[in-house]
Design a protein around this motif. Structure first.
Motif, PDB file in Angstrom:
ATOM      1  N   ALA A  97       0.823  -1.205   0.000  1.00 42.97           N
ATOM      2  CA  ALA A  97       0.000   0.000   0.000  1.00 42.97           C
ATOM      3  C   ALA A  97       0.852   1.247   0.000  1.00 42.97           C
ATOM      4  CB  ALA A  97      -0.928   0.000   1.214  1.00 42.97           C
ATOM      5  N   GLU A  98       1.957   1.207   0.734  1.00 42.73           N
ATOM      6  CA  GLU A  98       2.832   2.367   0.803  1.00 42.73           C
ATOM      7  C   GLU A  98       3.366   2.731  -0.578  1.00 42.73           C
ATOM      8  OE1 GLU A  98       6.542   1.627   0.760  1.00 42.73           O
ATOM      9  OE2 GLU A  98       6.847   3.762   0.538  1.00 42.73           O
ATOM     10  N   LYS A  99       3.502   1.727  -1.429  1.00 46.40           N
ATOM     11  CA  LYS A  99       4.034   1.987  -2.755  1.00 46.40           C
ATOM     12  C   LYS A  99       2.997   2.621  -3.683  1.00 46.40           C
ATOM     13  CE  LYS A  99       6.888  -1.960  -2.089  1.00 46.40           C
ATOM     14  NZ  LYS A  99       6.399  -2.010  -0.702  1.00 46.40           N
ATOM     15  N   ASN A 100       1.746   2.441  -3.354  1.00 44.54           N
ATOM     16  CA  ASN A 100       0.679   2.971  -4.191  1.00 44.54           C
ATOM     17  C   ASN A 100      -0.165   3.954  -3.402  1.00 44.54           C
ATOM     18  OD1 ASN A 100       1.019   1.087  -6.563  1.00 44.54           O
ATOM     19  ND2 ASN A 100       0.843  -0.324  -4.851  1.00 44.54           N
ATOM     20  N   ALA A 101       0.503   4.750  -2.580  1.00 43.05           N
ATOM     21  CA  ALA A 101      -0.227   5.541  -1.599  1.00 43.05           C
ATOM     22  C   ALA A 101      -0.746   6.858  -2.137  1.00 43.05           C
ATOM     23  CB  ALA A 101       0.654   5.798  -0.377  1.00 43.05           C
ATOM     24  N   ASP A 102      -0.760   7.038  -3.443  1.00 43.50           N
ATOM     25  CA  ASP A 102      -1.325   8.272  -3.977  1.00 43.50           C
ATOM     26  C   ASP A 102      -2.114   7.973  -5.246  1.00 43.50           C
ATOM     27  OD1 ASP A 102       0.764   8.306  -6.151  1.00 43.50           O
ATOM     28  OD2 ASP A 102       2.043   8.658  -4.425  1.00 43.50           O
ATOM     29  N   GLY A 103      -3.044   8.880  -5.540  1.00 42.79           N
ATOM     30  CA  GLY A 103      -3.983   8.632  -6.624  1.00 42.79           C
ATOM     31  C   GLY A 103      -3.367   8.602  -7.999  1.00 42.79           C
ATOM     32  N   VAL A 104      -2.202   9.230  -8.183  1.00 46.15           N
ATOM     33  CA  VAL A 104      -1.580   9.236  -9.503  1.00 46.15           C
ATOM     34  C   VAL A 104      -1.279   7.813  -9.948  1.00 46.15           C
ATOM     35  CG1 VAL A 104       0.488   9.926 -10.781  1.00 46.15           C
ATOM     36  CG2 VAL A 104      -0.637  11.546  -9.280  1.00 46.15           C
ATOM     37  N   THR A 105      -0.874   6.955  -9.030  1.00 42.80           N
ATOM     38  CA  THR A 105      -0.520   5.595  -9.412  1.00 42.80           C
ATOM     39  C   THR A 105      -1.523   4.553  -8.960  1.00 42.80           C
ATOM     40  OG1 THR A 105       0.794   5.322  -7.421  1.00 42.80           O
ATOM     41  CG2 THR A 105       1.940   6.116  -9.357  1.00 42.80           C
ATOM     42  N   ALA A 106      -2.564   4.960  -8.271  1.00 40.07           N
ATOM     43  CA  ALA A 106      -3.512   3.988  -7.745  1.00 40.07           C
ATOM     44  C   ALA A 106      -4.517   3.564  -8.807  1.00 40.07           C
ATOM     45  CB  ALA A 106      -4.254   4.575  -6.549  1.00 40.07           C
ATOM     46  N   MET A 107      -5.023   2.368  -8.685  1.00 41.17           N
ATOM     47  CA  MET A 107      -5.975   1.833  -9.645  1.00 41.17           C
ATOM     48  C   MET A 107      -7.381   1.857  -9.064  1.00 41.17           C
ATOM     49  SD  MET A 107      -5.989  -1.865 -11.474  1.00 41.17           S
ATOM     50  CE  MET A 107      -6.207  -2.700  -9.902  1.00 41.17           C
ATOM     51  N   PRO A 108      -8.288   2.529  -9.697  1.00 40.57           N
ATOM     52  CA  PRO A 108      -9.661   2.546  -9.194  1.00 40.57           C
ATOM     53  C   PRO A 108     -10.219   1.133  -9.046  1.00 40.57           C
ATOM     54  CG  PRO A 108      -9.400   4.165 -10.930  1.00 40.57           C
ATOM     55  CD  PRO A 108      -8.144   3.358 -10.909  1.00 40.57           C
ATOM     56  N   LEU A 109     -10.929   0.941  -7.952  1.00 36.79           N
ATOM     57  CA  LEU A 109     -11.567  -0.333  -7.651  1.00 36.79           C
ATOM     58  C   LEU A 109     -10.576  -1.482  -7.536  1.00 36.79           C
ATOM     59  CD1 LEU A 109     -14.838  -0.330  -9.791  1.00 36.79           C
ATOM     60  CD2 LEU A 109     -14.568   0.110  -7.366  1.00 36.79           C
ATOM     61  N   GLY A 110      -9.314  -1.154  -7.300  1.00 38.45           N
ATOM     62  CA  GLY A 110      -8.316  -2.205  -7.171  1.00 38.45           C
ATOM     63  C   GLY A 110      -8.298  -2.780  -5.778  1.00 38.45           C
TER      64      GLY A 110
ATOM     65  N   LEU B 264      -9.152   5.760 -17.768  1.00 37.44           N
ATOM     66  CA  LEU B 264     -10.045   5.716 -18.924  1.00 37.44           C
ATOM     67  C   LEU B 264     -10.898   4.453 -18.892  1.00 37.44           C
ATOM     68  CD1 LEU B 264      -7.730   7.006 -21.798  1.00 37.44           C
ATOM     69  CD2 LEU B 264      -9.799   8.110 -20.925  1.00 37.44           C
ATOM     70  N   CYS B 265     -10.296   3.328 -18.517  1.00 39.24           N
ATOM     71  CA  CYS B 265     -11.061   2.081 -18.414  1.00 39.24           C
ATOM     72  C   CYS B 265     -12.206   2.230 -17.412  1.00 39.24           C
ATOM     73  CB  CYS B 265     -10.153   0.934 -17.981  1.00 39.24           C
ATOM     74  SG  CYS B 265      -9.094   0.271 -19.285  1.00 39.24           S
ATOM     75  N   TYR B 266     -11.896   2.806 -16.250  1.00 35.25           N
ATOM     76  CA  TYR B 266     -12.932   2.952 -15.228  1.00 35.25           C
ATOM     77  C   TYR B 266     -14.003   3.937 -15.671  1.00 35.25           C
ATOM     78  CZ  TYR B 266     -15.364   3.867 -10.920  1.00 35.25           C
ATOM     79  OH  TYR B 266     -16.346   4.008  -9.978  1.00 35.25           O
ATOM     80  N   ILE B 267     -13.584   5.073 -16.206  1.00 35.86           N
ATOM     81  CA  ILE B 267     -14.549   6.107 -16.610  1.00 35.86           C
ATOM     82  C   ILE B 267     -15.499   5.559 -17.663  1.00 35.86           C
ATOM     83  CG2 ILE B 267     -14.772   8.345 -17.759  1.00 35.86           C
ATOM     84  CD1 ILE B 267     -11.992   9.027 -16.428  1.00 35.86           C
ATOM     85  N   GLN B 268     -14.949   4.900 -18.658  1.00 33.77           N
ATOM     86  CA  GLN B 268     -15.782   4.368 -19.741  1.00 33.77           C
ATOM     87  C   GLN B 268     -16.738   3.307 -19.220  1.00 33.77           C
ATOM     88  OE1 GLN B 268     -12.717   3.090 -22.436  1.00 33.77           O
ATOM     89  NE2 GLN B 268     -12.183   5.179 -23.042  1.00 33.77           N
ATOM     90  N   GLN B 269     -16.236   2.424 -18.350  1.00 36.51           N
ATOM     91  CA  GLN B 269     -17.081   1.356 -17.834  1.00 36.51           C
ATOM     92  C   GLN B 269     -18.162   1.917 -16.912  1.00 36.51           C
ATOM     93  OE1 GLN B 269     -16.584  -1.910 -18.863  1.00 36.51           O
ATOM     94  NE2 GLN B 269     -18.631  -2.153 -17.984  1.00 36.51           N
ATOM     95  N   ALA B 270     -17.790   2.873 -16.061  1.00 36.19           N
ATOM     96  CA  ALA B 270     -18.757   3.438 -15.124  1.00 36.19           C
ATOM     97  C   ALA B 270     -19.841   4.213 -15.850  1.00 36.19           C
ATOM     98  CB  ALA B 270     -18.041   4.338 -14.116  1.00 36.19           C
ATOM     99  N   VAL B 271     -19.461   4.981 -16.850  1.00 35.46           N
ATOM    100  CA  VAL B 271     -20.465   5.728 -17.626  1.00 35.46           C
ATOM    101  C   VAL B 271     -21.439   4.758 -18.282  1.00 35.46           C
ATOM    102  CG1 VAL B 271     -20.811   7.148 -19.684  1.00 35.46           C
ATOM    103  CG2 VAL B 271     -19.059   7.783 -18.003  1.00 35.46           C
TER     104      VAL B 271
END
Length: 796
Positions: free
Chosen positions: A549-562, A725-732
């Motif tokens: 988690a510490e390695k992905n602790a910011d939104g720039v590199t985090a994956m939505p719904l991951g 983009l994957c999340y935005i397109q799928q969520a829309v």
């Protein structure tokens, strides 16, 4: 209260100086001429100019007596002699550090990795005189650097020019011991050939070029071999080129006086050995591990070491681990050994029994080295002791006592967070010499962190508590980040007591930028209260869980719904302080009055902006996840995509943050071969993103995705943008039809786009900057106004 017996035990240990802990003399190594070559390269002076201004000499002792706090006679003297700056020191590395001490403290220079701004050098019209002789001693003899995985996360694509620059940096920073892991595959290939293993079997067993750290000594094999487009077994040409590169590295390192720690055989075998030697005690499933007490172990070790020493020579130091948990060989605890050693309440080191299994296996492993090199010293990465309880003390005692005194050195890797030496009533490895080390960085990530106050206290607590501290150092999984932190780490070996951090910080900024800037001082004062603070940072590294988690602790590199590891965490420090520090750094850069910024200032300006924007992105990320309608997703999605675009522009303005540099370095090893070029590019793109190669047609991402993530231009605006983009397109799509987000479809999109990005050879589909573009100061002002000012107002 400490018992009298325990007090006497440690008092007896304290009689010996730290240099007496290890059967090795660091004095007299290297040459003055090699150090003069370093100064010539770094200062961009001719040899004649160096010798006309500096008098460099190796001596057996310094003129001033050893201070009370120092536990070694390694030292340097600094004075004037015949109108030259004279540096006299006990080894080549001490000499290089002494010269660097003069250049830093009297000429306001600094020395850093190329990706973190490089060296700040300005040759004075007249070299400052040394008014009175200055003498400095090391506190303990060893100044250590490297981790076995650094050779994949940072050095994977180094050529000799890059290694030369690294060795110059290490010498000037006083590092005298480092593990040298390059090129060992060719030694293993030749060794295993002699035992019946074919070249093709060896190449398929080895990992690919980007993942060699994990086939050298762990249980991961064949990564990058048969994974689809661009994958192949490890190329023989790569093995031979890396073998030759290692010869160059060792020749240079020895000329300077480094101790280069070489790898030895630790039981890790290609599975074909099970068929070739059916009666050998090799683990029956999974990775093939050979038991150290099996006769075949010593036979392979002798062959391996004979070849290695003939090819590369030796400094008599060897690193081997070979044991990562109690289920995996070669050193497995058997049930009988465990049943007989149930007591866990020992109060004195001498009362703890030695586990016979641990003693037998460690003794066999060392004997296999010692049989070839009677002077062998075993350096062991102590990561396996983490998480063990006092019931494992017999194992530890058996293990460390199996090797003759002064021939085993433990690397206590994670002391800034989780020191092992002081556990179990401060048994301190039962008197075994150890190196107080920081790990600090996992996977080579680019975030700002590291507790400088801890560095300023914990090592000295260790020096005072136990006499078996033989060195200080760092074992980062990756380099090229946090120069502020590592500057303090490398100075530790020359400090006998804590320093005033405010004064140290002010001196550091003067050296870092070559000019006195109150704004720069103020910026790092704020950072000392936030990203580099003691109260928050050391706890943050432990609290974020699983070291993922510490390695992905910011939104720039985090994956939505991951997974939870990919979920952004709020800052462990007051974000307002980091924002204010960025503003101060912008003001410091603005003082240049329009002239080009130094590389050090440019890097720090971009790095601090990247840090602030990555944390600001958490709120954008959260708004996207909280959106429940298609319109809300479109609005939140546009916001975070714009942020990613802006971050990528900022990262493009400094050479230290270009993914293209990493990729170009990898491709260079193909030497024009189109097939190899695709292989190396795929490997370089994969290891810092998905880690293991993403397979075509897969509907899920790889298990270790993001472990070694980098916030680099091209990855932020390319790889990470594709996820959103994957999340935005799928969520829309799903919200428009009244459905919840289809995570299965989303995962498939991420897997598909990950494959596309990691196989986008030549960046033909997803462009990235191949050289730095844009003005870092102009961009910083723009983005500070757009994002940071509003966030700062909300924070305060």
């Amino acid at each position: 209260m400490m018992s009298l017996a325990r007090h006497c035990f440690f008092s007896l240990l304290a009689v010996a100086a730290a240099e007496d802990l290890v059967a090795f003399d660091f004095a007299g190594r290297g040459s003055a001429s090699a150090v003069a070559d370093v100064l010539s390269r770094v200062l961009h002076l001719t040899q004649e100019e160096v010798f006309s201004n500096f008098d460099l000499e190796l001596v057996t002792e310094c003129q001033a007596p050893r201070p009370k706090g120092a536990k070694t006679d390694l030292c340097f003297d600094l004075m004037m002699s015949n109108e030259k700056v004279k540096v006299a020191a006990t080894s080549g590395i001490d000499l290089a550090y002494g010269a660097a001490w003069y250049l830093r403290n009297m000429c306001n220079m600094s020395f850093s990795w190329n990706r973190t701004g490089g060296h700040q050098i300005e040759i004075p019209k007249k070299w400052p005189s040394v008014k009175e002789r200055i003498t400095r001693y090391r506190t303990v003899p060893i100044s250590y650097f490297n981790n076995v995985v650094t050779f994949s996360y940072s050095y994977a694509w180094y050529d000799f020019a890059q290694w030369e620059a690294w060795l110059d940096w290490a010498a000037l920073n006083g590092i005298n011991v480092f593990i040298a892991y390059t090129g060992q595959e060719e030694i293993y290939r030749k060794t295993f050939n002699a035992f019946g293993v074919k070249d093709a079997d060896f190449a398929e067993w080895s990992n690919g070029a980007a993942w060699l750290a994990w086939s050298r000594g762990q249980s991961m094999h064949g990564i990058g071999d048969h994974c689809g487009d661009a994958c192949m077994p490890l190329p023989g040409s790569w093995m031979k080129m890396q073998w030759q590169l290692q010869k160059q590295i060792l020749e240079r390192s020895r000329s300077l006086g480094f101790v280069s720690v070489l790898p030895t055989f630790q039981g890790n075998l290609p599975p074909v050995f099970r068929q070739l030697y059916p009666h050998a005690n090799i683990s029956k499933s999974g990775a093939a591990w050979l038991d150290a007490v099996d006769p075949l172990f010593s036979q392979i070790q002798k062959h391996y070491m004979d070849i290695m020493i003939a090819d590369w020579g030796t400094d008599h130091w060897y690193e081997t681990d070979g044991y990562f948990n109690q289920q995996q060989g070669p050193w497995r605890l058997r049930a009988a050994g465990r049943r007989s050693l149930q007591q866990t309440s020992w109060q004195r080191p001498e009362d703890v029994p030695s586990d016979p299994e641990a003693l037998a296996h460690a003794a066999a492993a060392y004997k296999s080295m010692n049989a070839t090199d009677p002077k062998a010293i075993w350096l062991y990465q102590g990561w396996i002791w983490r998480g063990w309880g006092s019931d494992k003390l017999p194992f530890m005692k058996g293990f460390v006592s199996a090797v003759p005194p002064k021939h085993f050195v433990m690397l206590d890797m994670f002391d800034e967070v989780d020191p092992e030496w002081q556990k179990f009533h401060d048994f301190g490895y039962f008197g075994t010499p150890f190196i107080w080390s920081v790990l600090h960085n996992f996977g080579g990530n680019t975030g700002m962190w590291g507790s400088v106050p801890t560095l300023n206290s914990a090592p000295f607590a260790a020096f005072n508590a136990t006499s078996n501290v033989a060195g200080t150092g760092a074992a980062p999984e990756g380099i090229d980040q946090n120069p502020f932190y590592y500057s303090f780490v490398t100075d530790l070996n020359w400090l006998q007591a804590p320093v005033d951090l405010n004064s140290w910080k002010d001196t550091w900024t003067l050296q870092r930028y070559g000019r006195d800037s109150q704004n720069a001082k103020d910026a790092f004062s704020l950072l000392l209260q936030s990203v580099y603070s003691n109260e928050h940072n050391s706890e943050a590294i432990k609290s974020l869980g699983g070291f993922f988690a510490e390695k992905n602790a910011d939104g720039v590199t985090a994956m939505p719904l991951g997974t939870s590891e990919a979920t952004p965490h709020q800052s462990w420090y007051p974000l307002s302080l980091a924002i204010e520090a960025w503003g101060k750094m912008i003001a410091a850069a603005d003082e240049a009055g329009g002239t080009p910024l130094s590389q050090t200032m440019n890097y720090d300006l971009v790095n601090l902006g990247r840090e602030v924007l990555s944390k600001i992105s958490n709120d954008h990320f959260q708004k996207l996840l909280n959106a429940t309608t298609a319109d809300e997703v479109r609005v939140a999605g546009k916001s975070i995509l714009n942020l990613l675009y802006d971050v990528d522009r900022l990262l493009c303005s400094d050479d230290g943050f270009l993914a293209a540099s990493w990729i170009k370095d990898a491709i260079r090893w193909a030497a024009g071969n189109a097939t190899l070029q695709r292989y190396f590019e795929m490997a370089a793109r994969s290891v810092t993103t998905v880690w293991t190669p993403q397979a075509a047609g897969s509907s899920t991402i790889t298990t270790l995705c993001d472990y070694a993530n980098r916030q680099w231009a091209g990855q932020v605006g390319g790889f990470y943008r594709l996820r959103y983009l994957c999340y935005i397109q799928q969520a829309v799509e799903d919200f428009s039809s009244g459905q919840q987000v289809n995570k299965t479809a989303y995962d498939a999109c991420v897997a598909r786009s990950s494959y596309e990005w990691t196989h986008d050879f030549g960046a033909s589909k997803y462009p990235m900057c191949f050289q730095s573009t844009g003005n870092a100061l102009v961009l910083s002002k723009e983005l500070f106004h757009r994002y940071a000012e509003q966030t700062f107002e909300l924070q305060v």
